[in-house]
Write an enzyme that holds these catalytic residues in place. Sequence first.
Site, PDB file in Angstrom:
ATOM      1  N   LYS A  34       0.985  -1.268  -0.057  1.00 17.92           N
ATOM      2  CA  LYS A  34      -0.028   0.170  -0.236  1.00 17.92           C
ATOM      3  C   LYS A  34       0.848   1.259   0.010  1.00 17.92           C
ATOM      4  O   LYS A  34       1.715   1.456   0.630  1.00 17.92           O
ATOM      5  CB  LYS A  34      -0.912   0.185   1.273  1.00 17.92           C
ATOM      6  CG  LYS A  34      -2.011   1.176   1.328  1.00 17.92           C
ATOM      7  CD  LYS A  34      -2.726   1.320   2.480  1.00 17.92           C
ATOM      8  CE  LYS A  34      -2.316   1.705   3.784  1.00 17.92           C
ATOM      9  NZ  LYS A  34      -2.040   3.121   3.848  1.00 17.92           N
ATOM     10  N   ASP A  61      -3.401   4.253  -2.035  1.00 13.22           N
ATOM     11  CA  ASP A  61      -4.235   4.915  -1.059  1.00 13.22           C
ATOM     12  C   ASP A  61      -4.482   6.516  -1.020  1.00 13.22           C
ATOM     13  O   ASP A  61      -3.683   6.916  -0.022  1.00 13.22           O
ATOM     14  CB  ASP A  61      -3.924   4.422   0.377  1.00 13.22           C
ATOM     15  CG  ASP A  61      -4.864   4.542   1.435  1.00 13.22           C
ATOM     16  OD1 ASP A  61      -5.647   5.145   1.472  1.00 13.22           O
ATOM     17  OD2 ASP A  61      -4.084   4.418   2.646  1.00 13.22           O
ATOM     18  N   LYS A  63      -7.389   8.241  -1.049  1.00  9.98           N
ATOM     19  CA  LYS A  63      -8.627   8.867  -0.358  1.00  9.98           C
ATOM     20  C   LYS A  63      -9.128   9.992  -0.773  1.00  9.98           C
ATOM     21  O   LYS A  63      -9.215  11.225  -0.197  1.00  9.98           O
ATOM     22  CB  LYS A  63      -8.400   9.032   1.207  1.00  9.98           C
ATOM     23  CG  LYS A  63      -7.935   7.659   2.106  1.00  9.98           C
ATOM     24  CD  LYS A  63      -7.803   7.757   3.086  1.00  9.98           C
ATOM     25  CE  LYS A  63      -7.286   6.749   4.179  1.00  9.98           C
ATOM     26  NZ  LYS A  63      -6.074   6.477   4.303  1.00  9.98           N
ATOM     27  N   ASP A  66     -13.743  15.068  -3.408  1.00  9.56           N
ATOM     28  CA  ASP A  66     -13.934  16.440  -4.229  1.00  9.56           C
ATOM     29  C   ASP A  66     -15.180  16.112  -4.894  1.00  9.56           C
ATOM     30  O   ASP A  66     -15.961  15.200  -4.969  1.00  9.56           O
ATOM     31  CB  ASP A  66     -12.734  16.479  -4.986  1.00  9.56           C
ATOM     32  CG  ASP A  66     -12.260  17.980  -5.221  1.00  9.56           C
ATOM     33  OD1 ASP A  66     -13.262  18.643  -5.408  1.00  9.56           O
ATOM     34  OD2 ASP A  66     -11.095  18.302  -5.058  1.00  9.56           O
ATOM     35  N   THR A 121     -10.825   5.805  11.704  1.00  9.27           N
ATOM     36  CA  THR A 121     -10.720   5.165  13.043  1.00  9.27           C
ATOM     37  C   THR A 121     -10.156   6.080  13.854  1.00  9.27           C
ATOM     38  O   THR A 121     -10.202   6.041  15.112  1.00  9.27           O
ATOM     39  CB  THR A 121     -10.126   3.991  12.973  1.00  9.27           C
ATOM     40  OG1 THR A 121      -8.892   3.921  12.289  1.00  9.27           O
ATOM     41  CG2 THR A 121     -10.829   2.719  12.327  1.00  9.27           C
ATOM     42  N   ARG A 212       3.948  -1.357  10.025  1.00  8.72           N
ATOM     43  CA  ARG A 212       5.082  -1.731  10.762  1.00  8.72           C
ATOM     44  C   ARG A 212       5.376  -3.141  11.543  1.00  8.72           C
ATOM     45  O   ARG A 212       6.745  -3.198  11.646  1.00  8.72           O
ATOM     46  CB  ARG A 212       4.976  -0.749  12.246  1.00  8.72           C
ATOM     47  CG  ARG A 212       5.039   1.001  11.816  1.00  8.72           C
ATOM     48  CD  ARG A 212       4.187   1.811  12.638  1.00  8.72           C
ATOM     49  NE  ARG A 212       2.938   1.719  12.568  1.00  8.72           N
ATOM     50  CZ  ARG A 212       2.287   2.471  13.398  1.00  8.72           C
ATOM     51  NH1 ARG A 212       2.709   3.160  14.076  1.00  8.72           N
ATOM     52  NH2 ARG A 212       0.729   2.250  13.532  1.00  8.72           N
TER      53      ARG A 212
HETATM   54  O1  C5P Z   1       1.666   0.410  10.713  1.00  8.49           O
HETATM   55  P1  C5P Z   1       0.294  -0.156  10.635  1.00  8.49           P
HETATM   56  O2  C5P Z   1       0.134  -1.625  10.586  1.00  8.49           O
HETATM   57  O3  C5P Z   1      -0.613   0.416  11.945  1.00  8.49           O
HETATM   58  O4  C5P Z   1      -0.201   0.593   9.330  1.00  8.49           O
HETATM   59  C1  C5P Z   1      -1.488   0.624   8.982  1.00  8.49           C
HETATM   60  C2  C5P Z   1      -1.907   1.409   7.783  1.00  8.49           C
HETATM   61  O5  C5P Z   1      -3.215   1.485   7.576  1.00  8.49           O
HETATM   62  C3  C5P Z   1      -1.284   2.789   7.797  1.00  8.49           C
HETATM   63  O6  C5P Z   1      -1.092   3.170   6.480  1.00  8.49           O
HETATM   64  C4  C5P Z   1      -2.493   3.407   8.161  1.00  8.49           C
HETATM   65  O7  C5P Z   1      -2.471   5.085   7.672  1.00  8.49           O
HETATM   66  C5  C5P Z   1      -3.647   2.859   7.519  1.00  8.49           C
HETATM   67  N1  C5P Z   1      -4.957   2.916   8.237  1.00  8.49           N
HETATM   68  C6  C5P Z   1      -5.211   2.665   9.304  1.00  8.49           C
HETATM   69  N2  C5P Z   1      -6.504   2.634   9.885  1.00  8.49           N
HETATM   70  C7  C5P Z   1      -7.512   3.186   9.057  1.00  8.49           C
HETATM   71  C8  C5P Z   1      -7.242   3.452   7.807  1.00  8.49           C
HETATM   72  C9  C5P Z   1      -5.837   3.340   7.238  1.00  8.49           C
HETATM   73  O8  C5P Z   1      -4.165   2.147  10.254  1.00  8.49           O
HETATM   74  N3  C5P Z   1      -8.578   3.378   9.717  1.00  8.49           N
END
Ligand code: C5P
Length: 233
Positions: A34, A61, A63, A66, A121, A212
Amino acid sequence: MSPKNPIFCALDTTDTDRAVALAESLKGAVGGVKIGMEFFNANGPAGYAKVAAAGVPIFLDLKLHDIPNTVAGGIRAVLPLKPAIVNVHAAGGIAMMRAAAEAAAEAGDARPLVIAVTMLTSLDEGDLHDTGVIGTPADHVLRLANLAAKAGLDGVVCSAHEISTLRRELGPDFKLIVPGIRPAGADVADQKRIMTPPQALSLGADVLVIGRPITGASNPHDAAAAITASLAA
Ligand code: C5P
């Protein structure tokens, strides 16, 4: 698209060399990667193309949110990059989502899945009320997911805790893309409501977005492969 491997690894970086190295090392261990606005705003289509050259499917991604004509143009502009998944905000409304779906369809067989972001979230019920939305986050998410389905979108991004309801209400073909996933024992970091990969998959998630726990591992390929193996167990 129903990736055999449901894991998409979030490459949250502005560093092209790091993103390319991760994409190359993860090839075969994930279903895709992503790329979000952090990378794309810094490196543009040229940076994207370098990551894509690793040969992994990409969820772009951005998002988008507009007026319909502008969102359609934004989708059309990234079709040459051949992303597997693109997304828009459901809050942009049904006409905007329909315009996005129609623009994506211009790519024919190479069309990306078009997914809606329902409710970020990072927002809670109080934040919703501040924006004039009265009701619970669960109601709001379901309302927006229904709107996305009516607009002809392929699915939504949702939290793991919304999978069961959305799967039940929207049927088996509606794609559910789920971030906030943590393998058992992994560092939770700033995610609040987490679920393990096997739990989310068994509830009906189609794509697991994991950042991560993979990118921060000393060997990202092995970390991703271990998560994939846990899904088959
Ligand atoms: O590192 P981690 O597993 O927390 O990354 C989650 C990814 O999903 C990040 O790119 C974050 O911006 C994205 N994301 C999220 N929660 C959401 C929408 C997107 O963590 N509701």
